[in-house]
Design an enzyme around this catalytic site. Sequence first.
Site, PDB file in Angstrom:
ATOM      1  N   GLN A   1       0.740  -1.117  -0.072  1.00  0.00           N
ATOM      2  CA  GLN A   1      -0.041  -0.134  -0.028  1.00  0.00           C
ATOM      3  C   GLN A   1       0.757   1.390   0.045  1.00  0.00           C
ATOM      4  OE1 GLN A   1      -1.647  -0.956   4.041  1.00  0.00           O
ATOM      5  NE2 GLN A   1      -1.591   1.147   4.240  1.00  0.00           N
TER       6      GLN A   1
ATOM      7  N   CYS B   1      -5.153   0.260   3.799  1.00  0.00           N
ATOM      8  CA  CYS B   1      -5.301  -0.849   4.102  1.00  0.00           C
ATOM      9  C   CYS B   1      -6.583  -1.565   3.904  1.00  0.00           C
ATOM     10  CB  CYS B   1      -4.470  -1.205   5.744  1.00  0.00           C
ATOM     11  SG  CYS B   1      -5.507  -0.311   6.835  1.00  0.00           S
TER      12      CYS B   1
ATOM     13  N   HIS C   1      -5.562  -0.845  11.777  1.00  0.00           N
ATOM     14  CA  HIS C   1      -5.048  -1.652  10.445  1.00  0.00           C
ATOM     15  C   HIS C   1      -5.923  -2.688   9.957  1.00  0.00           C
ATOM     16  CE1 HIS C   1      -2.264  -2.245   7.660  1.00  0.00           C
ATOM     17  NE2 HIS C   1      -1.441  -3.619   8.002  1.00  0.00           N
TER      18      HIS C   1
ATOM     19  N   ASN D   1      -0.461  -9.464   4.852  1.00  0.00           N
ATOM     20  CA  ASN D   1      -0.512  -7.766   5.025  1.00  0.00           C
ATOM     21  C   ASN D   1      -0.441  -7.360   3.929  1.00  0.00           C
ATOM     22  OD1 ASN D   1      -0.384  -5.419   6.619  1.00  0.00           O
ATOM     23  ND2 ASN D   1       1.518  -5.812   7.875  1.00  0.00           N
TER      24      ASN D   1
END
Length: 349
Positions: free
Chosen positions: A149, A155, A292, A313
């Site tokens: 990102q 996110c 997040h 992630n």
Amino acid sequence: MATKQCQNIFLVVASLLIMLVNLIPHVLCRLLDDELIMVNRHEDWMTQQGRVYKDAEEKARRFMIFKDNLRYIDEFNDGLDRGFKLGLNQFADITNEEFRATHTGYKSSSSKLTFTSSKSKPFRYADVTAAPTAMDWRSKGVVTGVKDQGSCGCCWAFSAVAAIEGITQLKTGKLISLSEQQLVDCDIYGVNQGCEGGLMDNAFQFIKRNGGLTTESSYPYEGIDGTCNTQNAKKVAATISGYEDVPVNNEKALLQAVANQPVSVAIEGSGMSFQFYSSGVFTGDCGTNLNHAVTAVGYGTSSSGVKHWLIKNSWGTGWGMNGYMMIQRDVSDKEGLCGLAMKASYPIA
């Protein structure tokens, strides 16, 4: 007698002074050697990361931050074994405050504004009783490569897209990399605000109303807020019929869901041990201030017997275990470690 005592004291003091004089160069050399090692490590890191600073002043400031972060990492790894390790990564020259501001993006404070149309629906995986003891959706061809990102706080878009990529593959047999940038640019008329943060549930609602999501190749990621490209967005590659929330504060329910598909998960992912996580099962200090978003793509048990979740992630392959983290599962707190059981959801296709 007094004169002799004075002479003895003088000799002792003189001896100490001579020792100090001889010692000072060694101490200075050691300090200079340590500083030179730090300088070289910073230079090596800059080369590895392709980092270029605008001027000497900026480089000096970033070097000081790098040193502080490196000391934190080394002291952590040399201390009590906590079952996981930290390491230098692309975030080594920014403060934790900068990291929090630029690399998260889940709008926990806006959670009350999410759509509620699907909240009354039953949890479809409630009756799952034969979940496997371990699951890794990567090995089943359901997960695309790790994405990055950058410094855009989106996110939420990456988490939602990864979950949709997963359910699309399970439905069609085709693994397609879908567009996060479409969400960043086009899903902006509510809670979701591109690089300024958003929520996965709202992204699912947008995709359903919009009639689907296009591919990453048709609408590439830019890492900045842009104008919605309606022409590119028309090339629909995946659709969903809705979404469901996993029952709140229930890791058992989360496992039932992850056993059947990748799941979007909110988490507190901004501490220094999270920032520099490198390997092992994360058991670090964190709270439940959800800021997040990641995607749960599996679970299992480590060789040392620690149950864990496998999360994907959106910080590139240089973070964690090639972009992934193992984080402790079935903890005593009902919210899950770092709050990962508080706000999980998945798309329906």
